[in-house]
Design an enzyme around this catalytic site. Structure first.
Site, PDB file in Angstrom:
ATOM      1  N   VAL A  22     -45.477 -42.386  33.247  1.00 50.96           N
ATOM      2  CA  VAL A  22     -44.951 -43.201  32.151  1.00 50.96           C
ATOM      3  C   VAL A  22     -44.176 -44.409  32.682  1.00 50.96           C
ATOM      4  O   VAL A  22     -44.419 -45.543  32.287  1.00 50.96           O
ATOM      5  CB  VAL A  22     -44.030 -42.355  31.234  1.00 50.96           C
ATOM      6  CG1 VAL A  22     -43.333 -43.240  30.208  1.00 50.96           C
ATOM      7  CG2 VAL A  22     -44.843 -41.265  30.551  1.00 50.96           C
ATOM      8  N   ASP A  40     -36.786 -44.472  41.828  1.00 50.31           N
ATOM      9  CA  ASP A  40     -37.196 -43.074  41.757  1.00 50.31           C
ATOM     10  C   ASP A  40     -36.469 -42.313  42.860  1.00 50.31           C
ATOM     11  O   ASP A  40     -36.244 -42.860  43.949  1.00 50.31           O
ATOM     12  CB  ASP A  40     -38.707 -42.934  41.928  1.00 50.31           C
ATOM     13  CG  ASP A  40     -39.231 -41.596  41.415  1.00 50.31           C
ATOM     14  OD1 ASP A  40     -39.824 -41.568  40.312  1.00 50.31           O
ATOM     15  OD2 ASP A  40     -39.045 -40.575  42.104  1.00 50.31           O
ATOM     16  N   THR A 125     -39.335 -37.570  25.895  1.00 49.37           N
ATOM     17  CA  THR A 125     -39.452 -36.840  24.639  1.00 49.37           C
ATOM     18  C   THR A 125     -38.353 -35.788  24.553  1.00 49.37           C
ATOM     19  O   THR A 125     -38.230 -34.923  25.423  1.00 49.37           O
ATOM     20  CB  THR A 125     -40.823 -36.153  24.550  1.00 49.37           C
ATOM     21  OG1 THR A 125     -41.841 -37.146  24.685  1.00 49.37           O
ATOM     22  CG2 THR A 125     -40.980 -35.444  23.221  1.00 49.37           C
ATOM     23  N   CYS A 265     -46.964 -32.733  27.219  1.00 53.78           N
ATOM     24  CA  CYS A 265     -46.608 -33.205  25.885  1.00 53.78           C
ATOM     25  C   CYS A 265     -46.958 -32.203  24.793  1.00 53.78           C
ATOM     26  O   CYS A 265     -46.087 -31.568  24.219  1.00 53.78           O
ATOM     27  CB  CYS A 265     -47.300 -34.549  25.609  1.00 53.78           C
ATOM     28  SG  CYS A 265     -46.813 -35.859  26.747  1.00 53.78           S
TER      29      CYS A 265
END
Length: 436
Positions: A22, A40, A125, A265
């Site tokens: 993403v 990162d 999410t 997801c």
């Protein structure tokens, strides 16, 4: 001058924290318009990016080589940024409760390097309330700053679909939200630089969080319905695919299909919503029922493989099943949260040998996560059963004659889970053919 103008004038920088499936495409897209820091915690990943290598295969090596982004694993470099995007995973634990540790860790890193006037946007999410009730206190604690006075927050849920080259960041509508109107406008204008299809301004951060978590919950429930139909129709001796093709001729029939539901997801997000609901005293009925059905499909497939071996008068213990496809979805190298592993583990409980074939999967990742050695298709032979579990494009073109060469004897069993091949051709050739 507001933060958006300062970003455009390159007086301030944007930082993306988390450069996976993403974060990387998002950071590369922003870097075409702004000064971007790509951060990162994985030094190995940063080293690959600095060598011009894209381990995610989401944007390609050329995009990495040509980007102006500054890749780093040094969190102190984040002090140079004023607009932060956190794009880290939100997995679940073994007991299916949300694991917010990656988000909390990323938030702490941002907080330690936060300066006055910054905006922090979350893409992960989560269930409604995480941004304001969990992340903001961490940002304040680590930075010593006050949210609303010294810095602002927002939420813009990711909609990137790994390996999907059609629905990409530039051509999908992006939901954006902010803690107040001023913040919303800065976030919306910034995201409009990369979300060329436009942005949708949600009325609040919690609305945006809720919108994201129900997108995949809706798909999960619909696929669970298809999986339940598959179980029922198999008991009736009816081919589910033929039923769906017939029903699909009606203009408003939703064309979902049965299958294994894995990944980061669809198989995860519903648990975030039901967890929050349970905290408020409501115990989900429909959502968790769908999850139970989908979580049991690997076991269901394995049990039917055993039944097929019995029907074809083959010995169960010591039988060899070749599993074609190990990733969580087609044409994607990612093996994390794959439901194919459920089939394999269940077969092992019956004393059945498995050979895992996947010419797309990240073999090192599969070895590290599952202790599984993956072989290529050309090395596979002498199987009792072939279970085609993932619809990789390179497996779609396999002919029945090619399959003929892969078995150890004339009693051929094929499990074509997604119905890629011509059922009549295989059954006419003497195969035991099964599909969801």
């Amino acid at each position: 001058m507001n933060l958006y103008d300062e970003l455009m004038d390159r007086k301030e920088k944007l930082a993306v924290v988390g450069l996976g499936y993403v974060g990387l495409p998002l950071a590369v897209a922003f870097a075409r318009k702004l000064d971007v820091i790509g951060f990162d915690t994985s030094s190995a990943k940063i080293e690959l990016y600095n060598q011009g290598i894209d381990p995610t295969k989401e944007v390609g090596n050329e995009a990495i080589k040509s980007t102006t982004m500054y890749f780093t694993d040094d969190e102190k470099k984040l002090k140079e940024a004023k607009f932060f995007v956190a794009a880290v995973p939100t997995p679940v634990r073994k007991d299916t409760t949300p694991d917010l540790s990656p988000v909390e860790s990323a938030t702490a890193i941002i907080g330690r390097n936060l300066t006055k006037g910054s905006v922090v946007v979350y893409e992960s999410t989560v269930f409604p309330g995480v941004t304001e009730e969990i992340c903001v206190p961490i940002l304040e604690r680590e930075s010593g700053l006050i949210c609303g006075t010294d810095f602002k927050v927002g939420y813009s849920p990711e909609r990137i679909n790994p390996s999907d080259k059609e629905h990409i960041l530039s051509n999908i509508i992006k939901i954006v939200s902010g803690m107040d109107e001023e913040t919303l406008e800065v976030i919306a204008r910034t995201y409009e630089l990369v979300a060329l299809a436009g942005v949708f301004r949600a009325t609040s951060i919690k609305v945006a969080e809720a919108a994201k978590v129900i997108e995949n919950s809706q798909r999960d429930i619909n696929i669970a319905f298809m999986n339940e139909l598959s179980v029922i129709f198999h008991k009736m001796g009816i081919d589910t695919k033929e039923v769906l093709e017939a029903a699909g001729t009606k203009w408003n029939f939703l064309k979902f299909q049965p299958g294994l539901v894995g990944g980061h997801c669809i198989g995860v997000d519903p648990y975030y919503l039901t967890h929050k609901a349970a905290q408020l005293g409501y115990h989900s009925q429909v959502i968790l029922s769908g999850r139970r059905i989908n979580d049991d499909m690997g076991k269901y497939v394995a049990e039917n493989i055993v039944k097929a071996l019995i029907k074809m008068d083959k010995t169960i213990r010591g039988a060899k099943v070749a599993v074609l496809g190990f990733t969580f979805k087609e044409n994607c190298q990612d093996t994390r949260n794959t439901k194919v592993i459920d089939i394999i583990n269940e077969l092992h409980d019956y004393g059945i040998q498995t050979v895992i074939v996947d010419d797309v999967a990240d073999q090192d990742e599969a070895k590290r996560l599952y202790e599984i050695d993956i072989i290529s298709l050309e090395d596979m032979q002498q199987a009792d059963v072939i279970a085609v579990c993932v619809q990789h494009d390179l497996y779609k073109c396999l002919t029945r004659q090619q399959f003929d060469q892969m078995y150890r004897d004339s009693k051929k069993i094929i499990f074509d889970l997604k119905g890629m091949y011509d059922k009549a051709e295989f059954t006419n050739a003497g195969y035991y053919y099964w599909r969801l």
